[in-house]
Design a protein around this motif. Structure first.
Motif, PDB file in Angstrom:
ATOM      1  N   ILE A   1       0.497  -1.287  -0.021  1.00  0.00           N
ATOM      2  CA  ILE A   1       0.373  -0.128   0.273  1.00  0.00           C
ATOM      3  C   ILE A   1       0.838   1.588   0.050  1.00  0.00           C
ATOM      4  O   ILE A   1       1.887   0.978   0.728  1.00  0.00           O
ATOM      5  CB  ILE A   1      -0.709   0.011   1.252  1.00  0.00           C
ATOM      6  N   TRP A   2       0.438   2.046  -1.044  1.00  0.00           N
ATOM      7  CA  TRP A   2       1.826   3.663  -0.977  1.00  0.00           C
ATOM      8  C   TRP A   2       0.648   4.128  -1.177  1.00  0.00           C
ATOM      9  O   TRP A   2      -0.490   5.152  -1.439  1.00  0.00           O
ATOM     10  CB  TRP A   2       1.788   3.765  -1.958  1.00  0.00           C
ATOM     11  N   GLU A   3       0.702   5.512  -0.008  1.00  0.00           N
ATOM     12  CA  GLU A   3      -0.144   6.942  -0.062  1.00  0.00           C
ATOM     13  C   GLU A   3       0.426   7.967  -0.964  1.00  0.00           C
ATOM     14  O   GLU A   3       1.702   7.978  -1.213  1.00  0.00           O
ATOM     15  CB  GLU A   3      -0.148   6.761   1.801  1.00  0.00           C
TER      16      GLU A   3
ATOM     17  N   THR B   1      -4.866   6.515  -1.600  1.00  0.00           N
ATOM     18  CA  THR B   1      -3.601   5.134  -2.278  1.00  0.00           C
ATOM     19  C   THR B   1      -4.015   4.806  -3.202  1.00  0.00           C
ATOM     20  O   THR B   1      -4.916   4.170  -4.152  1.00  0.00           O
ATOM     21  CB  THR B   1      -4.037   3.856  -0.965  1.00  0.00           C
TER      22      THR B   1
ATOM     23  N   LEU C   1       4.486   8.487  -3.992  1.00  0.00           N
ATOM     24  CA  LEU C   1       4.192   7.186  -3.255  1.00  0.00           C
ATOM     25  C   LEU C   1       5.335   7.418  -1.807  1.00  0.00           C
ATOM     26  O   LEU C   1       6.134   7.283  -2.095  1.00  0.00           O
ATOM     27  CB  LEU C   1       3.794   6.898  -3.670  1.00  0.00           C
TER      28      LEU C   1
ATOM     29  N   SER D   1       2.756   2.539   2.966  1.00  0.00           N
ATOM     30  CA  SER D   1       2.119   2.763   4.034  1.00  0.00           C
ATOM     31  C   SER D   1       2.043   2.100   5.015  1.00  0.00           C
ATOM     32  O   SER D   1       2.459   0.771   4.863  1.00  0.00           O
ATOM     33  CB  SER D   1       0.423   3.115   3.391  1.00  0.00           C
TER      34      SER D   1
END
Length: 329
Positions: free
Chosen positions: A60-62, A82, A162, A165
């Motif tokens: 998961i990338w924010e 995300t 990004l 997360s």
């Protein structure tokens, strides 16, 4: 595209301006732009055993920053958004908007490294750089692939910065709700004292040790749903007493009136400590025959950001076979 319809061949200028309405619009913009230009899908196979960048990109990338037309966008356009990479797909999630699912192909041997995102047979071509816990995507929405990490002078290109997360999605296998928070969830059985007597309650908690935040989700299954009025207020009051017991009886209390598709109450508790003010913010929802209490406890600044995000990720179990989607609040 909430109606599910795609406008016929929007102009590049029109679709470029759509980026200013946030990443949810950007997701629609990606699809609209690609359909307008009519790109051919890039065909490729994802390795069965990812390695190198194919392995490092998973998770998961924010979105930490967004650039369009050479200018940074306001964080209001990407807050709580995300990118979720699995071995064979990318899912873009933004608030309460429906997720947009892509397949993707990486070429880490190219200079710069390339990425292609395909949705409904149309492909956005881009470049990427992946260094530790930071991933930068520079994507062309229908034009030629970018050759550098810049959007200046290109109204068909966006660049996303990004960061990996720490928040993880959790789906309760028995009760069916979904929520996200950092840390591992612990659960214990308890009771909530109501005027009619105690009722069973499940208490879920997760701690973000680095930020000294505590996330709590309490689920109470009622014997019958209160009809409203005094019965509903008594139920919320009982849940609020539980919060006081957790946080401290000497806390100062604030209530915020909010509107939503379900009966809801928002509560903020504050307690002065030696060096800073401790805060607990909670929302209480009555959905079907279940009472949900979602609370975040920590410092004022941390809770101000974490609580709305925690609430935004919550999805209750469907009621009577219907999909339940809360409104932003």
């Amino acid at each position: 595209m909430g109606s599910g319809e795609v406008p016929a061949r929007p102009s590049r200028r029109t679709t470029a301006m759509a980026a200013c309405r946030g990443i949810a619009a950007s997701a629609a913009w990606i699809l609209m732009s690609l359909m307008a230009v009519g790109t051919d899908p890039v065909r490729g196979q994802v390795p069965s055993a990812p390695s190198g960048d194919a392995q490092a990109i998973l998770g998961i990338w924010e979105v930490a920053a967004l650039e369009a037309n050479g200018r940074p966008e306001s964080d209001k356009n990407y807050r709580w958004t995300t990118f979720v990479f699995t071995a064979d797909k990318l899912v873009l999630r933004e608030g309460f908007n429906p997720p947009l699912e892509f397949t993707y192909v990486l070429d880490p041997s190219a200079t710069p490294k390339t990425i292609d995102l395909t949705v409904r047979g149309h492909t956005a071509r881009g470049i990427y750089k992946l260094e530790g816990d930071e991933l930068v995507l520079c994507l062309s929405m229908g034009g030629p692939r970018p050759t550098s990490f810049s959007t200046r002078g290109r109204n068909d290109t966006e660049m996303f910065t990004l960061r990996r997360s720490l928040w993880e999605r959790y789906t309760e296998p028995n009760l069916g709700f979904t929520v996200e928070a950092p840390g591992q969830w612990r659960v214990k059985a308890d009771q909530l004292e109501l005027p009619s007597g105690p009722v069973p309650m499940l208490l879920y908690q997760a701690n973000a040790a680095k930020d000294r935040l505590t996330f709590t989700l309490a689920v109470v299954t009622l014997r019958s749903r209160p009809g409203g009025g005094k019965a509903l207020e008594a139920l919320f009051d009982a849940a609020q007493r539980l919060l006081f017991q957790q946080f401290g009886e000497d806390a100062q209390e604030e209530e915020t009136k909010i509107k939503g598709p379900w009966p809801v109450r928002e509560v903020t508790l504050r307690r002065s400590e030696e060096k800073e003010t401790a805060v607990l913010r909670a929302r209480l929802f009555l959905i079907g025959d279940r009472l949900y209490v979602l609370a975040v406890q920590g410092t004022d600044e941390q809770v101000r950001t974490a609580a709305p995000r925690f609430w935004a990720t919550f999805r209750p179990a469907p009621v009577e076979g219907k999909r339940v989607e809360p409104k932003k609040g």
